[in-house]
Design a protein around this motif. Structure first.
Motif, PDB file in Angstrom:
ATOM      1  N   SER A  75      -3.617  -6.463  -2.291  1.00 35.64           N
ATOM      2  CA  SER A  75      -3.536  -5.098  -2.803  1.00 35.64           C
ATOM      3  C   SER A  75      -4.935  -4.626  -3.173  1.00 35.64           C
ATOM      4  O   SER A  75      -5.864  -5.439  -3.336  1.00 35.64           O
ATOM      5  CB  SER A  75      -2.611  -5.053  -4.022  1.00 35.64           C
ATOM      6  N   PRO A  76      -5.156  -3.330  -3.352  1.00 35.63           N
ATOM      7  CA  PRO A  76      -6.488  -2.834  -3.740  1.00 35.63           C
ATOM      8  C   PRO A  76      -6.931  -3.432  -5.069  1.00 35.63           C
ATOM      9  O   PRO A  76      -6.127  -3.646  -5.982  1.00 35.63           O
ATOM     10  CB  PRO A  76      -6.279  -1.318  -3.833  1.00 35.63           C
ATOM     11  N   ALA A  77      -8.231  -3.698  -5.175  1.00 31.13           N
ATOM     12  CA  ALA A  77      -8.796  -4.274  -6.393  1.00 31.13           C
ATOM     13  C   ALA A  77      -9.333  -3.165  -7.288  1.00 31.13           C
ATOM     14  O   ALA A  77      -9.906  -2.186  -6.798  1.00 31.13           O
ATOM     15  CB  ALA A  77      -9.915  -5.253  -6.040  1.00 31.13           C
ATOM     16  N   PRO A  78      -9.180  -3.284  -8.605  1.00 29.75           N
ATOM     17  CA  PRO A  78      -9.752  -2.283  -9.517  1.00 29.75           C
ATOM     18  C   PRO A  78     -11.275  -2.283  -9.403  1.00 29.75           C
ATOM     19  O   PRO A  78     -11.906  -3.331  -9.246  1.00 29.75           O
ATOM     20  CB  PRO A  78      -9.303  -2.748 -10.904  1.00 29.75           C
ATOM     21  N   ILE A 145     -11.581   5.610 -11.852  1.00 27.71           N
ATOM     22  CA  ILE A 145     -10.164   5.581 -11.490  1.00 27.71           C
ATOM     23  C   ILE A 145     -10.075   5.668  -9.967  1.00 27.71           C
ATOM     24  O   ILE A 145     -10.542   6.646  -9.368  1.00 27.71           O
ATOM     25  CB  ILE A 145      -9.384   6.720 -12.153  1.00 27.71           C
ATOM     26  N   ARG A 147      -7.662   5.920  -6.743  1.00 28.46           N
ATOM     27  CA  ARG A 147      -6.325   6.329  -6.317  1.00 28.46           C
ATOM     28  C   ARG A 147      -6.168   6.016  -4.829  1.00 28.46           C
ATOM     29  O   ARG A 147      -6.970   6.480  -4.001  1.00 28.46           O
ATOM     30  CB  ARG A 147      -6.107   7.815  -6.580  1.00 28.46           C
ATOM     31  N   THR A 148      -5.116   5.221  -4.476  1.00 29.49           N
ATOM     32  CA  THR A 148      -4.861   4.797  -3.100  1.00 29.49           C
ATOM     33  C   THR A 148      -3.395   5.039  -2.756  1.00 29.49           C
ATOM     34  O   THR A 148      -2.581   5.424  -3.613  1.00 29.49           O
ATOM     35  CB  THR A 148      -5.210   3.311  -2.927  1.00 29.49           C
ATOM     36  N   GLY A 151      -1.248   2.747  -4.886  1.00 29.52           N
ATOM     37  CA  GLY A 151      -1.185   2.909  -6.332  1.00 29.52           C
ATOM     38  C   GLY A 151      -2.521   3.350  -6.903  1.00 29.52           C
ATOM     39  O   GLY A 151      -3.497   3.639  -6.190  1.00 29.52           O
ATOM     40  N   THR A 152      -2.589   3.400  -8.244  1.00 28.51           N
ATOM     41  CA  THR A 152      -3.782   3.830  -8.992  1.00 28.51           C
ATOM     42  C   THR A 152      -4.334   2.640  -9.765  1.00 28.51           C
ATOM     43  O   THR A 152      -3.580   1.914 -10.426  1.00 28.51           O
ATOM     44  CB  THR A 152      -3.441   4.975  -9.952  1.00 28.51           C
ATOM     45  N   TYR A 153      -5.636   2.469  -9.711  1.00 30.13           N
ATOM     46  CA  TYR A 153      -6.300   1.320 -10.337  1.00 30.13           C
ATOM     47  C   TYR A 153      -7.473   1.829 -11.170  1.00 30.13           C
ATOM     48  O   TYR A 153      -8.312   2.612 -10.680  1.00 30.13           O
ATOM     49  CB  TYR A 153      -6.784   0.326  -9.283  1.00 30.13           C
ATOM     50  N   ASN A 154      -7.559   1.391 -12.442  1.00 27.51           N
ATOM     51  CA  ASN A 154      -8.612   1.798 -13.370  1.00 27.51           C
ATOM     52  C   ASN A 154      -9.596   0.649 -13.602  1.00 27.51           C
ATOM     53  O   ASN A 154      -9.196  -0.517 -13.644  1.00 27.51           O
ATOM     54  CB  ASN A 154      -8.026   2.226 -14.717  1.00 27.51           C
ATOM     55  N   SER A 155     -10.845   1.006 -13.787  1.00 33.48           N
ATOM     56  CA  SER A 155     -11.865   0.010 -14.109  1.00 33.48           C
ATOM     57  C   SER A 155     -11.920  -0.196 -15.621  1.00 33.48           C
ATOM     58  O   SER A 155     -11.337   0.565 -16.399  1.00 33.48           O
ATOM     59  CB  SER A 155     -13.233   0.470 -13.602  1.00 33.48           C
TER      60      SER A 155
END
Length: 405
Positions: A75-78, A145, A147-148, A151-155
């Motif tokens: 999955s995408p990494a933050p 932040i 957005r993909t 989903g959404t991933y925050n640092s």
């Protein structure tokens, strides 16, 4: 299993078959014998093919495993944000390349103190940005932040504090074209103030130092709005001990715009004495000489007073007697002699007969106006008449001694 069906109607593509209980079944006419027509009876055999079913099931399971390994385990990494450099009014942030796995990116946004600062252009290519226009010695919080489609991933939040004016470690200088000795001197001055040197113009370059505006690096600095200054600017920062303005250090600037102040790094004693005396003259109020507040008559009788120092009469030897000078000095008119007012209320005699004057009083009345003590200076009126006779007499022609109070 054998089934007998009656052909009801035959079309080009579909044939209608009738069962024994009069149910209609649409059947592809291409699968029927070519010589059939309406009313013909056909026998159809139906059987389950287990071998083909097992092969299809195995193929389906392999496809499911491939989808899980490709899209289900990654999955995408933050994003991971860091501070690359900080100055008095700017911050350079950087982060690792965005990892999306199999997802598609929607946007990458930067937030400052909880508010959106903007979207990062070309998020798959850019990995750094510069935030300018910040306040001096102020704390800020940044985070990204991502957005993909997955989903959404925050640092993690990053707290950065801008530097004070006396902190020069955030300065990054890129030297341009100059002589080798001047370049060595510039590098030594940069090391002394705690700044950094970058051989090429980068996003964290704060100043471009050169003697002439030529070269590819100079063009890049101008394109990125980086101040192009002379080497004297680094000397000014070292002398002042703080970040100085660049207005007077541009290549075509007038040196009179270089404001020199008293900084912590000033090493010239003459400059320190100059600024110390200037600050004292501006901070201390001007002292007004007491002679300026005297009455007009008293100013005429008093000797000239210096504008800077207060003149005090020195005790001089008594004046010569009238016999020594050859002729007695005529007494001045009484209207020109100011009367000395005592501090305490004098005793008034009730007798109408005037008392005879003593010799000391006669000598006091025979003095010239310049021999009368100046009322602007303190006089002890409590002394008796004998002490007054013992005080030395002054002449108008005698000199005065200046004593600074």
């Amino acid at each position: 299993m054998l089934i007998s069906l009656t052909v009801g109607k035959v079309d080009a593509g579909v044939a209608v078959l009738l069962t024994e209980d009069k149910r209609l079944i649409e059947f592809p006419s291409i699968l029927l014998p070519p010589s059939i027509s309406s009313g013909s009876i056909v026998d159809i055999t139906v059987a389950r093919n287990h071998e083909s079913e097992a092969i299809a099931q195995k193929s389906f399971q392999a496809l499911q495993s491939s989808i899980l390994s490709t899209y289900g385990q990654q999955s995408p990494a933050p994003p991971v944000i860091r501070c690359r450099n900080a100055t008095q009014t700017s911050v350079v942030l950087e982060w690792d390349p965005v990892s999306l796995a199999t997802a598609e990116i929607r946007s990458l946004s930067l937030y400052r103190n909880g508010s959106k600062a903007g979207n990062i252009p070309k998020p798959m290519e850019m990995t750094s940005t510069k935030i300018s226009g910040l306040a001096v010695d102020t704390e800020y919080t940044f985070y990204l932040i991502l957005r993909t489609s997955a989903g959404t991933y925050n640092s993690e939040k990053l707290t950065v504090r801008t530097h004070k004016m006396t902190e020069l470690s955030g300065i990054t200088v890129t030297p341009g074209r100059m002589a080798a000795p001047l370049r060595e001197s510039l590098s030594a001055a940069i090391d002394r103030i705690g700044a950094k040197v970058a051989e090429t113009v980068r996003i964290d370059t704060t100043h471009f130092v050169c003697m002439e505006g030529q070269g590819r690096e100079w063009e890049k600095a101008v394109e990125m709005n980086i101040p192009v200054v002379r080497p004297e600017w680094v000397d000014g920062c070292e002398r002042e001990g703080r970040l100085v303005g660049v207005r007077g250090y541009y290549l075509d600037a007038d040196p009179k715009f270089r404001q020199v102040g008293q900084g912590t790094g000033m090493q010239n004693p003459q400059q320190q004495q100059l600024f110390r005396s200037r600050n004292q003259s501006q901070s201390s109020p001007q002292t007004v000489a007491p002679a300026q507040h005297q009455s007009p008559r008293k100013q005429e009788q008093s000797p000239p007073v210096s504008s800077t120092n207060l003149s005090v009469r020195s005790q001089l030897p008594p004046p010569s007697s009238p016999s020594d000078s050859g002729s007695p000095a005529p007494p001045p008119p009484e209207k020109d002699v100011p009367r000395q007012q005592p501090l305490s209320q004098p005793t008034v005699s009730t007798s109408s007969t005037p008392s005879p004057e003593s010799p000391s009083e006669e000598a006091a009345r025979s003095r010239s106006p310049s021999d009368i003590p100046d009322s602007s200076f303190p006089v002890d009126m409590s002394s008796n008449q004998s002490d007054l006779d013992e005080q030395p007499k002054l002449k108008a022609s005698e000199s005065f001694q200046d004593v600074s109070l």
